[in-house]
Design an enzyme around this catalytic site. Structure first.
Site, mmCIF file in Angstrom:
data_model
loop_
_atom_site.group_PDB
_atom_site.id
_atom_site.type_symbol
_atom_site.label_atom_id
_atom_site.label_comp_id
_atom_site.label_asym_id
_atom_site.label_seq_id
_atom_site.Cartn_x
_atom_site.Cartn_y
_atom_site.Cartn_z
ATOM 1 N N CYS A 35 0.827 -1.213 0.000
ATOM 2 C CA CYS A 35 0.000 0.000 0.000
ATOM 3 C C CYS A 35 0.861 1.263 0.000
ATOM 4 O O CYS A 35 0.359 2.345 -0.260
ATOM 5 C CB CYS A 35 -0.955 0.012 1.182
ATOM 6 S SG CYS A 35 -0.135 0.085 2.772
ATOM 7 N N ASP A 37 2.226 2.725 2.504
ATOM 8 C CA ASP A 37 2.110 3.538 3.712
ATOM 9 C C ASP A 37 3.360 3.406 4.586
ATOM 10 O O ASP A 37 4.005 2.362 4.602
ATOM 11 C CB ASP A 37 0.871 3.120 4.507
ATOM 12 C CG ASP A 37 -0.409 3.461 3.757
ATOM 13 O OD1 ASP A 37 -0.311 4.176 2.754
ATOM 14 O OD2 ASP A 37 -1.477 3.011 4.176
ATOM 15 N N CYS A 60 -3.142 5.324 5.597
ATOM 16 C CA CYS A 60 -4.598 5.311 5.631
ATOM 17 C C CYS A 60 -5.120 5.622 7.041
ATOM 18 O O CYS A 60 -4.357 5.651 8.011
ATOM 19 C CB CYS A 60 -5.095 3.941 5.189
ATOM 20 S SG CYS A 60 -4.763 2.685 6.428
ATOM 21 N N CYS A 104 -2.577 -2.760 8.686
ATOM 22 C CA CYS A 104 -2.294 -1.397 9.152
ATOM 23 C C CYS A 104 -1.856 -1.430 10.620
ATOM 24 O O CYS A 104 -0.965 -0.683 11.029
ATOM 25 C CB CYS A 104 -3.520 -0.511 8.987
ATOM 26 S SG CYS A 104 -4.371 -0.732 7.404
HETATM 27 FE FE1 FES Z 1 -1.709 0.142 4.230
HETATM 28 FE FE2 FES Z 1 -3.542 0.934 5.909
HETATM 29 S S1 FES Z 1 -3.844 0.473 3.810
HETATM 30 S S2 FES Z 1 -1.421 0.802 6.240
#
Ligand code: FES
Length: 142
Positions: A35, A37, A60, A104
Protein backbone atom coordinates in the site's frame (compact mmCIF):
# COMPACT_ATOMS: atom_id res chain seq x y z
CA UNK A 1 -22.83 -2.43 11.04
CA UNK A 2 -20.42 0.41 10.35
CA UNK A 3 -17.15 -0.62 8.74
CA UNK A 4 -15.14 1.21 11.39
CA UNK A 5 -15.71 1.30 15.14
CA UNK A 6 -16.26 4.57 16.98
CA UNK A 7 -12.84 4.17 18.54
CA UNK A 8 -11.16 3.87 15.15
CA UNK A 9 -12.97 6.98 13.95
CA UNK A 10 -12.08 8.86 17.14
CA UNK A 11 -8.37 8.02 16.91
CA UNK A 12 -8.37 8.79 13.18
CA UNK A 13 -10.03 12.18 13.65
CA UNK A 14 -8.22 13.11 16.87
CA UNK A 15 -4.98 11.17 16.81
CA UNK A 16 -3.00 11.21 20.06
CA UNK A 17 0.77 11.73 20.19
CA UNK A 18 1.24 12.98 16.63
CA UNK A 19 4.55 14.59 15.75
CA UNK A 20 8.29 14.35 16.14
CA UNK A 21 10.22 13.89 19.39
CA UNK A 22 13.36 15.93 18.96
CA UNK A 23 15.06 14.23 21.91
CA UNK A 24 13.98 10.69 21.04
CA UNK A 25 16.50 7.99 21.88
CA UNK A 26 14.78 5.30 19.82
CA UNK A 27 13.26 5.75 16.36
CA UNK A 28 11.64 3.07 14.23
CA UNK A 29 10.24 3.30 10.73
CA UNK A 30 8.41 0.72 8.66
CA UNK A 31 6.60 0.73 5.36
CA UNK A 32 4.18 -1.61 3.70
CA UNK A 33 5.39 -2.40 0.20
CA UNK A 34 1.89 -3.09 -1.13
CA UNK A 35 0.00 0.00 0.00
CA UNK A 36 3.04 2.28 0.26
CA UNK A 37 2.11 3.54 3.71
CA UNK A 38 4.88 4.54 6.12
CA UNK A 39 4.89 4.78 9.92
CA UNK A 40 7.56 6.28 12.14
CA UNK A 41 7.65 5.96 15.93
CA UNK A 42 9.76 8.10 18.27
CA UNK A 43 10.50 6.89 21.81
CA UNK A 44 11.98 8.78 24.72
CA UNK A 45 13.11 6.12 27.18
CA UNK A 46 14.10 7.12 30.71
CA UNK A 47 15.07 4.58 33.38
CA UNK A 48 13.53 1.75 31.37
CA UNK A 49 10.20 3.55 31.05
CA UNK A 50 8.66 5.10 27.93
CA UNK A 51 8.55 8.67 29.18
CA UNK A 52 7.21 9.95 25.86
CA UNK A 53 6.25 8.63 22.45
CA UNK A 54 5.16 10.26 19.21
CA UNK A 55 4.40 9.11 15.70
CA UNK A 56 4.28 10.26 12.11
CA UNK A 57 2.17 8.17 9.79
CA UNK A 58 1.79 8.71 6.08
CA UNK A 59 -0.99 6.30 5.45
CA UNK A 60 -4.60 5.31 5.63
CA UNK A 61 -7.04 6.10 8.43
CA UNK A 62 -6.60 2.67 10.01
CA UNK A 63 -2.83 3.16 10.12
CA UNK A 64 -3.28 6.55 11.79
CA UNK A 65 -5.78 5.12 14.31
CA UNK A 66 -3.47 2.15 14.97
CA UNK A 67 -0.46 4.42 15.57
CA UNK A 68 -2.47 6.64 17.87
CA UNK A 69 -3.83 3.72 19.91
CA UNK A 70 -0.45 1.93 20.01
CA UNK A 71 1.29 5.02 21.38
CA UNK A 72 -1.41 5.40 24.03
CA UNK A 73 -0.97 1.76 25.04
CA UNK A 74 2.78 2.09 25.66
CA UNK A 75 3.12 5.65 26.96
CA UNK A 76 4.37 5.71 30.54
CA UNK A 77 4.85 1.92 30.50
CA UNK A 78 8.02 -0.13 30.96
CA UNK A 79 9.99 -0.65 27.75
CA UNK A 80 9.25 -4.38 28.00
CA UNK A 81 5.56 -3.61 27.41
CA UNK A 82 6.45 -2.03 24.05
CA UNK A 83 8.18 -5.23 23.04
CA UNK A 84 5.21 -7.43 23.87
CA UNK A 85 2.61 -5.16 22.26
CA UNK A 86 0.97 -7.08 19.45
CA UNK A 87 -1.08 -5.86 16.54
CA UNK A 88 -3.94 -7.97 17.96
CA UNK A 89 -3.83 -5.91 21.18
CA UNK A 90 -3.92 -2.69 19.14
CA UNK A 91 -6.82 -3.98 17.05
CA UNK A 92 -8.75 -5.10 20.15
CA UNK A 93 -8.20 -1.73 21.82
CA UNK A 94 -9.71 -0.13 18.71
CA UNK A 95 -12.73 -2.46 18.96
CA UNK A 96 -11.63 -4.19 15.77
CA UNK A 97 -10.54 -3.40 12.24
CA UNK A 98 -11.91 -4.80 8.97
CA UNK A 99 -9.97 -7.89 7.85
CA UNK A 100 -8.36 -6.11 4.92
CA UNK A 101 -7.08 -3.41 7.31
CA UNK A 102 -5.35 -5.69 9.81
CA UNK A 103 -1.99 -5.06 8.11
CA UNK A 104 -2.29 -1.40 9.15
CA UNK A 105 -2.10 -2.43 12.82
CA UNK A 106 0.88 -4.66 12.03
CA UNK A 107 2.77 -1.53 10.97
CA UNK A 108 2.34 -0.14 14.50
CA UNK A 109 3.68 -3.29 16.15
CA UNK A 110 6.68 -3.37 13.82
CA UNK A 111 7.49 0.34 14.02
CA UNK A 112 7.50 0.18 17.83
CA UNK A 113 9.74 -2.91 17.80
CA UNK A 114 12.16 -1.16 15.46
CA UNK A 115 12.21 1.88 17.74
CA UNK A 116 13.06 -0.33 20.73
CA UNK A 117 15.78 -2.06 18.70
CA UNK A 118 17.18 1.35 17.73
CA UNK A 119 17.21 2.34 21.41
CA UNK A 120 19.10 -0.83 22.38
CA UNK A 121 21.65 -0.24 19.64
CA UNK A 122 22.18 3.44 20.49
CA UNK A 123 22.63 2.62 24.17
CA UNK A 124 24.79 -0.45 23.52
CA UNK A 125 22.32 -2.64 25.42
CA UNK A 126 22.48 -6.41 24.85
CA UNK A 127 19.28 -7.81 23.37
CA UNK A 128 17.79 -11.09 22.29
CA UNK A 129 18.05 -11.11 18.48
CA UNK A 130 15.18 -13.58 18.21
CA UNK A 131 12.79 -10.92 19.50
CA UNK A 132 13.56 -8.75 16.50
CA UNK A 133 14.00 -11.25 13.70
CA UNK A 134 10.79 -10.08 12.01
CA UNK A 135 11.74 -6.42 11.96
CA UNK A 136 15.51 -6.31 11.64
CA UNK A 137 16.56 -4.69 8.34
CA UNK A 138 19.01 -6.53 6.12
CA UNK A 139 21.55 -3.78 6.54
CA UNK A 140 21.26 -4.15 10.32
CA UNK A 141 22.20 -7.83 10.21
CA UNK A 142 25.65 -8.71 11.35
FE1 FES B 1 -1.71 0.14 4.23
FE2 FES B 1 -3.54 0.93 5.91
S1 FES B 1 -3.84 0.47 3.81
S2 FES B 1 -1.42 0.80 6.24
Amino acid sequence: MALYSEKVMDHFRNPRNVGVLEDANGVGEVGNAKCGDIMKIYLKVEDGVIADVKFETFGCGSAIASSSMATELIKGKPLSDALTLTNQAVTEALDGLPAHKIHCSVLAEEAIKRAVLDYYKREGIEYDKDLFKDVECDHDAD
